[in-house]
Motif scaffolding. Structure first.
Motif, PDB file in Angstrom:
ATOM      1  N   GLU A 194       0.841  -1.193   0.000  1.00  0.00           N
ATOM      2  CA  GLU A 194       0.000   0.000   0.000  1.00  0.00           C
ATOM      3  C   GLU A 194       0.887   1.259   0.000  1.00  0.00           C
ATOM      4  OE1 GLU A 194      -3.389  -2.571   2.366  1.00  0.00           O
ATOM      5  OE2 GLU A 194      -2.553  -0.797   3.339  1.00  0.00           O
ATOM      6  N   LYS A 247       5.194   3.333  -5.360  1.00  0.00           N
ATOM      7  CA  LYS A 247       4.004   2.582  -4.973  1.00  0.00           C
ATOM      8  C   LYS A 247       2.831   2.911  -5.880  1.00  0.00           C
ATOM      9  CE  LYS A 247       5.733   0.155  -2.843  1.00  0.00           C
ATOM     10  NZ  LYS A 247       5.689  -1.309  -2.941  1.00  0.00           N
ATOM     11  N   ARG A 298       0.855   0.231  -8.189  1.00  0.00           N
ATOM     12  CA  ARG A 298      -0.551  -0.090  -7.940  1.00  0.00           C
ATOM     13  C   ARG A 298      -1.439   0.289  -9.114  1.00  0.00           C
ATOM     14  NH1 ARG A 298      -2.489  -1.086  -2.735  1.00  0.00           N
ATOM     15  NH2 ARG A 298      -4.400   0.058  -3.268  1.00  0.00           N
ATOM     16  N   THR A 299      -1.077   1.320  -9.861  1.00  0.00           N
ATOM     17  CA  THR A 299      -1.899   1.751 -10.994  1.00  0.00           C
ATOM     18  C   THR A 299      -1.374   1.234 -12.326  1.00  0.00           C
ATOM     19  OG1 THR A 299      -0.650   3.810 -11.310  1.00  0.00           O
ATOM     20  CG2 THR A 299      -2.505   3.875  -9.762  1.00  0.00           C
ATOM     21  N   ASP A 352      -6.292   4.358  -8.804  1.00  0.00           N
ATOM     22  CA  ASP A 352      -6.100   3.267  -7.869  1.00  0.00           C
ATOM     23  C   ASP A 352      -7.491   2.792  -7.475  1.00  0.00           C
ATOM     24  OD1 ASP A 352      -5.801   1.728  -5.490  1.00  0.00           O
ATOM     25  OD2 ASP A 352      -3.861   2.669  -5.106  1.00  0.00           O
TER      26      ASP A 352
END
Length: 493
Positions: free
Chosen positions: A118, A199, A203-204, A219
């Motif tokens: 995260e 990050k 994540r994207t 996200d």
């Protein structure tokens, strides 16, 4: 020259140590860490703090995150780590007797998961539904992160979020946490800002590199629009926009004081092409304008979601902002930026054209930004299709000027004759300009005012929208509210 360069690993745990803080409640992040969100009021505004609710915070401060990353890079899986949680003890200081190892290892795994999967310590804010925007600017002169948040209930200002670095305080720490160094730059430590960019990119699935130093993506898990900039465009800076957790509809806006029942109902019916609110019975395009953050996209989405469920709507967006109510016919089309790796851009103009060819009766666009967007949307709403979009402008005159600069010839005639222009300020409708082909002087029928009022009192009861249109099915079938006075309803159609 900055005298201090904090690494990403200096910010694992939030323990503000500031007395007399006010609590805004707790957030449980997807990783399983419970964090209390705190604030203090000062003359210049609020300051936000975070406090991880942990049984063993002193051990979490000493968690050797680089070691865990090395394990995962060498083949260790999360599944194996969770099945054998005591493996993580090798990344902690020596544990004396009396410590609950089950609780300690579960907390350590949750903290590690939050860091690796995260956004570490800012994850609670990004998971918080009251957040509107969060930005991470270039670090301050003391090397600490410069984080600012815009939060519901605290005005439109950006208030500082205090993210304090921590150090391992245990005397018997044994294995000292090491710095994870970057692959480039002579082994410089990874800063908090660089870590957040990495990050967000992971994540994207939107890599931000020296070749492509900017990116905007969504996200989906945390419902965020993420805008990223890296060198040479800028230092590592990131902006997060929080998307709503629930779909917007006009009842929800009425409940929040953004619009009144009469205006909401008339906008709904005129945009659908219902007489007399649309004089000629053609769908009236609605163009919402106002400053940044005034609620333009929210109103656009709310109108779309309050349409009859059997009317097909297509939403076109460049970021994932529209949340469509379930159990209706719709499509959401997303643009794509060119990556420079052979994938060409897909524009809003192309998707608006696609929408008109694939059965869309109404086209909703989250924002008009380019001449292509403007021409395509205007073409749609003046050729038998309806729709709503928004444009950044401070006044009706500025709206017309912007349309003309975007290549819309006769923009003044368009707005005065065909398009309903709605001005938003501070999340409220403050002015509605009805064109010659619209008329808002007729009172709103009680079936709509009654259901919209009930919907504002029960905004999570989406069935009220279906029931409203079931009671007034003849309005769509005939294109006029006159059928209501004749006692015609779905039961007799």
């Amino acid at each position: 020259m900055r005298g201090i360069v904090h690494t990403a690993f200096d910010f694992k745990v939030n323990n503000p140590g500031v007395p007399a803080l006010n609590s805004l409640g707790t957030i449980v992040t997807p990783s399983g860490v419970t964090t209390e969100i705190l604030y203090i009021e000062q003359p210049e505004g609020a300051r936000f703090y975070l406090h991880d609710v942990l049984n063993y915070p002193e051990y979490m401060e000493c968690l050797d995150m680089p070691r865990i990353i090395e394990w995962l890079s060498s083949g260790l899986t999360w599944g194996r780590l969770e099945k054998n949680p005591r493996l993580i003890l090798k990344a902690l200081p020596r544990v004396p007797k009396g410590v609950d190892l089950s609780l300690l290892t579960s907390e350590a795994i949750a903290i590690a998961r939050r860091f690796i999967m995260e956004y570490s310590v800012i994850t609670p804010l990004l998971a918080w539904d009251e957040l509107q925007d969060l930005v991470i600017d270039a670090p301050g002169v003391d090397g600490e992160p410069m984080v600012f948040a815009r939060v519901r209930g605290f005005g439109d200002a950006y208030h500082p979020v205090v993210i304090m670095p921590n150090k391992c305080q245990l005397e018997n720490e044994g294995r000292k946490p090491r710095l994870l160094t970057s692959d480039v730059g002579g082994g410089e430590p990874v800063t908090f800002n660089a870590y957040i960019i990495n990050k967000a990119s992971e994540r994207t699935r939107t890599p931000v590199t020296a070749f492509n130093p900017r990116g905007m993506a969504t996200d989906g898990e945390l419902r965020l629009r993420v805008t990223m900039h890296a060198e040479p465009v800028s230092g590592y800076v990131v902006a997060f926009r929080k998307h709503p957790s629930k779909p917007w509809h006009l009842g929800r806006l009425i409940a929040g004081g953004s619009i009144n029942v009469e205006t909401a109902g008339k906008l709904l019916l005129a945009s659908l092409g219902v007489k007399p609110y649309s004089r000629d019975g053609e769908p009236r395009g609605v163009l919402v304008y106002g400053p940044m953050g005034s609620g333009k996209t929210t109103l656009t989405s709310a109108i779309m979601n309050t349409y009859p469920p059997w009317v097909r709507v297509v939403a076109v967006q460049d970021v994932d902002e529209f949340r469509v109510l379930p159990d209706r016919t719709y499509a959401v089309l997303n643009t794509r930026a060119s990556t420079g790796l052979g994938a060409r851009a897909i524009t809003k103009a192309e998707l608006i054209a696609d929408a008109m060819r694939t059965g869309a009766q109404f086209v909703f666009v989250n924002e008009i930004l380019s001449p292509g967007d403007a021409r395509a949307w205007v073409r749609a709403v003046t050729s038998g299709h309806g729709g709503v979009s928004n444009l950044h402008a401070g006044s009706l005159e500025e709206l017309i000027d912007r349309l003309e600069r975007l290549g819309i010839r006769g923009a003044s005639h368009l707005v005065s004759e065909f398009i309903i222009a709605v001005r938003m300020e501070n999340k409220r409708v403050v002015e509605v300009h009805t064109p010659a082909r619209a008329d808002f002087t007729r009172p709103l029928p009680s079936v709509f005012s009654g259901f919209l009022s009930e919907l504002s009192s029960n905004p999570d009861d989406y069935s009220l929208i279906r029931r409203m249109w079931a009671e007034a099915r003849c309005v769509i079938d005939t294109g006029s509210i006159e059928c209501l006075s004749e006692g015609v309803s779905i039961k007799s159609m």
